[in-house]
Structures are given as structure tokens and as C-alpha cells.
Design a protein around this motif. Structure first.
Motif, PDB file in Angstrom:
ATOM      1  N   GLY A  39       0.799  -1.222   0.000  1.00  0.00           N
ATOM      2  CA  GLY A  39       0.000   0.000   0.000  1.00  0.00           C
ATOM      3  C   GLY A  39       0.823   1.259   0.000  1.00  0.00           C
ATOM      4  N   ASP A  40       0.131   2.382   0.256  1.00  0.00           N
ATOM      5  CA  ASP A  40       0.808   3.678   0.335  1.00  0.00           C
ATOM      6  C   ASP A  40       1.247   3.924   1.783  1.00  0.00           C
ATOM      7  OD1 ASP A  40      -1.578   4.355   1.599  1.00  0.00           O
ATOM      8  OD2 ASP A  40      -2.022   6.066   0.306  1.00  0.00           O
ATOM      9  N   SER A  41       1.885   5.066   2.016  1.00  0.00           N
ATOM     10  CA  SER A  41       2.432   5.343   3.348  1.00  0.00           C
ATOM     11  C   SER A  41       1.344   5.354   4.414  1.00  0.00           C
ATOM     12  CB  SER A  41       3.122   6.706   3.371  1.00  0.00           C
ATOM     13  OG  SER A  41       3.965   6.846   2.308  1.00  0.00           O
ATOM     14  N   PRO A 198       1.564  14.157  -6.102  1.00  0.00           N
ATOM     15  CA  PRO A 198       1.763  15.580  -5.761  1.00  0.00           C
ATOM     16  C   PRO A 198       3.188  15.960  -5.352  1.00  0.00           C
ATOM     17  CG  PRO A 198       0.564  14.453  -4.002  1.00  0.00           C
ATOM     18  CD  PRO A 198       0.694  13.472  -5.135  1.00  0.00           C
ATOM     19  N   GLU A 199       4.124  15.032  -5.406  1.00  0.00           N
ATOM     20  CA  GLU A 199       5.531  15.402  -5.172  1.00  0.00           C
ATOM     21  C   GLU A 199       6.154  15.993  -6.439  1.00  0.00           C
ATOM     22  OE1 GLU A 199       7.610  12.016  -3.590  1.00  0.00           O
ATOM     23  OE2 GLU A 199       6.351  11.959  -1.811  1.00  0.00           O
ATOM     24  N   ALA A 200       5.391  16.000  -7.553  1.00  0.00           N
ATOM     25  CA  ALA A 200       5.883  16.646  -8.780  1.00  0.00           C
ATOM     26  C   ALA A 200       5.713  18.161  -8.634  1.00  0.00           C
ATOM     27  CB  ALA A 200       5.096  16.139  -9.979  1.00  0.00           C
ATOM     28  N   GLY A 212      -2.805  12.497  -7.138  1.00  0.00           N
ATOM     29  CA  GLY A 212      -3.106  11.741  -5.917  1.00  0.00           C
ATOM     30  C   GLY A 212      -1.916  10.949  -5.411  1.00  0.00           C
ATOM     31  N   SER A 213      -2.078  10.441  -4.209  1.00  0.00           N
ATOM     32  CA  SER A 213      -1.056   9.571  -3.605  1.00  0.00           C
ATOM     33  C   SER A 213      -0.981   8.287  -4.436  1.00  0.00           C
ATOM     34  CB  SER A 213      -1.471   9.219  -2.181  1.00  0.00           C
ATOM     35  OG  SER A 213      -2.583   8.343  -2.216  1.00  0.00           O
ATOM     36  N   THR A 214      -0.054   7.431  -4.103  1.00  0.00           N
ATOM     37  CA  THR A 214       0.059   6.179  -4.860  1.00  0.00           C
ATOM     38  C   THR A 214      -1.270   5.411  -4.818  1.00  0.00           C
ATOM     39  OG1 THR A 214       1.118   5.222  -2.893  1.00  0.00           O
ATOM     40  CG2 THR A 214       2.557   5.901  -4.676  1.00  0.00           C
ATOM     41  N   LYS A 215      -1.871   5.360  -3.642  1.00  0.00           N
ATOM     42  CA  LYS A 215      -3.153   4.643  -3.505  1.00  0.00           C
ATOM     43  C   LYS A 215      -4.259   5.385  -4.267  1.00  0.00           C
ATOM     44  CE  LYS A 215      -6.050   1.752  -1.445  1.00  0.00           C
ATOM     45  NZ  LYS A 215      -6.242   0.470  -2.090  1.00  0.00           N
TER      46      LYS A 215
HETATM   47  P1  13P Z   1       2.626   7.646  -0.901  1.00  0.00           P
HETATM   48  O1  13P Z   1       2.250   8.089   0.462  1.00  0.00           O
HETATM   49  O2  13P Z   1       1.771   8.223  -1.945  1.00  0.00           O
HETATM   50  O3  13P Z   1       2.705   6.158  -0.951  1.00  0.00           O
HETATM   51  O4  13P Z   1       4.071   8.231  -1.235  1.00  0.00           O
HETATM   52  C1  13P Z   1       5.235   7.865  -0.583  1.00  0.00           C
HETATM   53  C2  13P Z   1       6.418   8.347  -1.263  1.00  0.00           C
HETATM   54  O5  13P Z   1       7.535   8.214  -0.825  1.00  0.00           O
HETATM   55  C3  13P Z   1       6.213   9.011  -2.533  1.00  0.00           C
HETATM   56  O6  13P Z   1       7.407   9.285  -3.134  1.00  0.00           O
END
Ligand code: 13P
Ligand code: SF4
Length: 302
Positions: A39-41, A198-200, A212-215
Motif C-alpha cells: 500500500g501507500d504510506s 503531488p511530489e511533482a 493523488g497519492s500512490t493509492k
Molecule cells: P505515498 O504516500 O503516496 O505512498 O508516497 C510515498 C512516497 O515516498 C512518494 O514518493
């Protein structure tokens, strides 16, 4: 050892030691496939908080395993590769954040989960990419500082017109994406939707059909009526997307979307982590208690 035998041994050791394997979406496909939870974080920290396993093997990077330890101090938390870190998490240090807080005592410190336990311990609340918008909205009338991801921070600040300063940190993988990458891929795949993490940078995000997040990205492609996507996040998620949607087509936005740290972990490291119970994550109790408050507040508001 042969791969099939290694997988059997991993299963056997998991049962013998009452262990659970958590894998982030950016891990190699074979690790995602043997994990109990992928999953995601946010999801993985929720699992870590709730599991009744004695051992958590966290296939991911250091801050993720550390967050699991913050939430589950009574469990043995193992990171299969001790050096697997997140460069962005190290872009805000305890010393610099203390100085900032001294100079700006009125700002609420919101920290991205991609941060060290020490930084979490100095923060008022933690967020992940899947709950940042929802949680930060609770603080919309206050003066804020978002650490360490300038891109995610800027995206949320613009969206809600906040009084929020952003730390100058970034993810080396997502930050390198450019509008030219998007233009080239859109030209090559005119029927595809462009989705992005959204880290872009904001100019890249603004070109997307969905952010969106990975999930969040995974859910979007599952639920969407479209069947072709250009994906602007780490390539590991394509394994999950293809499994979930075998009839849809996915193109990675850039061949450089490969997180070096996430890809340090191989199946053999997961096996050795279980066998040798390595590498154990420790967080000093005074720091853990303070960091827990920021993470727990996030989980309650999620
Ligand atoms: P997520 O919380 O979307 O899984 O992202 C973690 C992360 O390190 C993205 O670069
Ligand atoms: Fe850190 Fe970026 Fe890798 Fe995520 S993709 S773990 S933010 S370096």
C-alpha cells in the motif's frame, strides 16, 4: 537459493516467527507479491498500528519502518536494507527546524510522513500525500510551515490559498519531471489520461487529469472509464496497476521514475531480514513519544 525455495522459506519463517511483511507500492513486483500488505504510506502505517504480529518486516525506506516503530513500539520492526533511506526526509534536520521554530514561534509545523522521527517529534501534526489536503484544511486559518516537500506543500497552499511557508526539500525522482516530459508523452499517446503524484512540481501537476497519492492513483485507474494512462510516479506502482487492471494500458511518464532507495531491496534481503531478524529499527523513547503524538493525531483525522 532458487526463487521458489526462497518464497517457501519466507512463508515458513513468517509463520514460525509470527511476522508480517509490509511493502510499499514502489517495491519490486516480486516483493509486493509476497507481502501480506501492499500500500501507500498512510495505509501501511495504519496496518503497523493495528497488527498483532510480533515482527514487522517493512519493505520500503527508513522513514516508513521508523513510523511503524513509532506506532508499534512493542514490536520488532525490521528494515531489510539498512541503507534504504529517502533523500527528501533528510532535507530537513532537527537543528534547522529548531532554528526555524525559534524564529517563527507562531507557525504550526506540519510534517510530511517522509521525515525523520526527530523531525516528527518537533512537529504539530504529520500528514501523508493521501490525507494532506484533508488534514491541512483543519488548520486553514492558522499560520503554517510545511516540511520538507516544497512541491506537495505548494500544491496544497495554492489549492486552499493558505498562509503556509514551505521548506525547500523535494523528492529527487518526482521533482525532475518537466512539462516537456508531459507534452512529449501526450503527443505519443493522445488518448491517454495523465495522472501524477503531488511530489511533482506545480506546473507538471497543473497538466494532469488527476493528482493523488500512490493509492489515490491506483484507485483512480481502477474506477476510471478510460483505459490508457500516462503515470507520473515511481514505476513500481505499474506492477500493482497492471495486476488490478490487466486490460488497461499504462505508460510511465519518464524512464527515470525509479527510486534508487526503494529498489535497493531484493527478495533475498526480505528473506535474510526474516531469518536473521535484521536490521532492527530503534527510536529513543523520548523522541518516539513526541513523534507518536504527531502521527497519532494524523491517523485520528484521516
Ligand atoms: P505515498 O504516500 O503516496 O505512498 O508516497 C510515498 C512516497 O515516498 C512518494 O514518493
Ligand atoms: Fe523518497 Fe522520492 Fe523515493 Fe519517495 S520516491 S522514497 S519521496 S526519494
Amino acid at each position: 537459493m532458487e526463487k521458489s525455495l526462497m518464497i517457501k522459506e519466507i512463508e515458513r519463517l513468517k509463520k514460525e516467527k509470527n511476522a508480517v511483511i509490509l511493502a510499499h507500492f514502489y517495491q519490486e513486483g516480486d516483493i509486493q507479491d509476497i507481502a501480506d500488505f501492499t500500500g501507500d504510506s498512510l495505509y501501511l502505517s495504519q496496518v503497523a498500528a493495528e497488527t498483532d504480529a510480533d515482527i514487522i518486516v517493512f519493505a520500503g525506506v527508513h522513514f516508513m519502518a521508523e513510523t511503524a516503530k513509532i506506532l508499534s513500539p512493542g514490536k520488532k520492526v525490521l528494515l531489510p536494507v539498512a541503507e534504504a533511506g529517502c533523500p527528501m526526509a533528510d532535507m530537513v534536520t532537527e537543528v534547522r527546524l529548531r532554528k526555524y521554530k525559534e524564529e517563527n514561534p507562531d507557525r504550526v509545523i506540519v510534517c510530511y510522513v517522509n521525515s525523520t522521527a526527530k523531525v516528527k517529534a518537533m512537529s504539530d501534526i504529520c500528514v501523508t500525500s493521501s490525507n494532506a489536503e484533508k488534514i491541512i484544511k483543519h488548520y486553514k486559518d492558522q499560520k503554517l510551515m510545511y516540511v520538507p516537500d516544497k512541491n506537495l506543500g505548494t500544491y496544497v497552499r495554492e489549492k486552499f490559498d493558505l498562509d503556509m511557508e514551505v521548506w525547500p526539500g523535494f523528492c529527487c525522482i518526482h521533482n525532475d519531471l518537466t512539462i516537456f516530459d508531459v507534452m512529449d508523452m501526450r503527443k505519443e499517446y493522445p488518448n491517454a489520461q495523465f495522472i501524477v503524484h503531488p511530489e511533482a512540481k506545480l506546473d507538471v501537476i497543473k497538466m494532469s487529469d488527476f493528482v493523488g497519492s500512490t493509492k489515490g492513483l491506483l484507485n483512480y485507474v481502477i474506477e476510471s472509464n478510460h483505459n490508457e494512462f500516462i503515470v507520473g510516479t515511481e514505476e513500481g506502482i505499474l506492477h500493482t496497476m497492471k495486476k488490478a487492471c490487466p486490460d488497461k494500458i499504462f505508460h510511465i511518464l519518464s524512464k527515470d521514475l525509479r527510486c534508487y532507495d526503494m529498489k535497493m531491496t531484493h527478495l533475498s534481503d526480505v528473506y535474510l531480514a526474516l531469518k536473521e531478524e535484521q536490521y532492527e529499527i530503534e527510536v529513543p523513547e523520548d523522541i518516539r513519544i513526541k513523534a507518536f503524538q504527531a502521527v497519532d493525531k494524523m491517523l485520528k483525522l484521516s
